[in-house]
Design a protein around this motif. Structure first.
Motif, PDB file in Angstrom:
ATOM      1  N   GLU A  68     -74.325 -76.870 -99.067  1.00 15.78           N
ATOM      2  CA  GLU A  68     -74.044 -75.673 -98.268  1.00 15.78           C
ATOM      3  C   GLU A  68     -74.288 -75.944 -96.782  1.00 15.78           C
TER       4      GLU A  68
ATOM      5  N   ASP B  71     -70.607 -75.637 -96.747  1.00 21.70           N
ATOM      6  CA  ASP B  71     -70.617 -74.272 -97.251  1.00 21.70           C
ATOM      7  C   ASP B  71     -69.165 -73.817 -97.282  1.00 21.70           C
ATOM      8  N   ASP B  72     -68.687 -73.381 -98.423  1.00 16.77           N
ATOM      9  CA  ASP B  72     -67.285 -73.012 -98.573  1.00 16.77           C
ATOM     10  C   ASP B  72     -67.189 -71.610 -99.166  1.00 16.77           C
ATOM     11  N   PRO B  73     -66.646 -70.651 -98.430  1.00 16.08           N
ATOM     12  CA  PRO B  73     -66.521 -69.286 -98.949  1.00 16.08           C
ATOM     13  C   PRO B  73     -65.735 -69.219-100.258  1.00 16.08           C
ATOM     14  N   LEU B  74     -64.852 -70.153-100.498  1.00 16.08           N
ATOM     15  CA  LEU B  74     -64.073 -70.178-101.735  1.00 16.08           C
ATOM     16  C   LEU B  74     -64.987 -70.335-102.954  1.00 16.08           C
TER      17      LEU B  74
ATOM     18  N   ALA C 123     -68.140 -69.250-103.251  1.00 17.85           N
ATOM     19  CA  ALA C 123     -68.775 -67.950-103.488  1.00 17.85           C
ATOM     20  C   ALA C 123     -67.791 -66.969-104.127  1.00 17.85           C
ATOM     21  N   GLU C 124     -66.561 -66.987-103.666  1.00 21.11           N
ATOM     22  CA  GLU C 124     -65.527 -66.098-104.220  1.00 21.11           C
ATOM     23  C   GLU C 124     -65.262 -66.429-105.691  1.00 21.11           C
TER      24      GLU C 124
ATOM     25  N   SER D 163     -62.559 -72.310-108.798  1.00 23.06           N
ATOM     26  CA  SER D 163     -61.912 -71.988-107.524  1.00 23.06           C
ATOM     27  C   SER D 163     -60.404 -72.169-107.576  1.00 23.06           C
TER      28      SER D 163
ATOM     29  N   ARG E 120     -62.985 -77.217 -98.915  1.00 23.06           N
ATOM     30  CA  ARG E 120     -63.560 -78.100 -97.904  1.00 23.06           C
ATOM     31  C   ARG E 120     -64.039 -79.365 -98.571  1.00 23.06           C
TER      32      ARG E 120
END
Length: 130
Positions: free
Chosen positions: A68, A88-91, A93-94, A102, A112
């Motif tokens: 992260e 850290d990749d928002p994908l 968490a989504e 993902s 990323r």
């Protein structure tokens, strides 16, 4: 278990966070320990405890991988080379919130890529560059 790893160039043991007998034993017998931490104050403080225990048990910490990561983080008291960083990749968490991989959450998204700042040497050298 030993039969399964006999002849392997590398064996990776992923231990849980925290210091227990189950985590101490691999730290003491490993040829090299790669620490993995988030670049947070608490994460790095716990990682430093693991580094201290590894060294006290006679093990060798060969480096740190940051999970992260946002960029050039200060690793504080963890004084070993940063060998890689997983951004850290928002994908991620989504996808976790959706409960699916993902690629299924957003099939056209480009995740990323982790960075590797150093590579392991050949298996017979049993160490990493410093």
């Amino acid at each position: 278990m030993l039969e399964a790893i006999t002849g392997a160039d590398y064996v990776i043991v992923d231990t849980g966070a925290g210091l227990t007998h189950q985590t101490a034993l691999p730290l003491s017998v490993a040829d090299g320990v790669l620490l993995v931490s988030t670049p947070t104050r608490d994460g790095l403080a716990n990682t430093r405890k693991t580094q201290d225990l590894t060294e006290k048990l006679g093990g060798e910490v060969v480096g740190l991988a940051l999970n992260e990561a946002a960029g050039d983080e200060d690793t504080g008291a963890v004084d070993v080379p940063v060998l890689g960083a997983i951004p850290d990749d928002p994908l991620v968490a989504e996808a976790q919130a959706a409960g699916s991989p993902s690629r299924r959450t957003r099939p056209t998204a480009t995740p990323r890529r982790p960075t590797v700042r150093s590579r392991l040497r050949s298996p017979d050298s049993r160490s990493v560059p410093r």
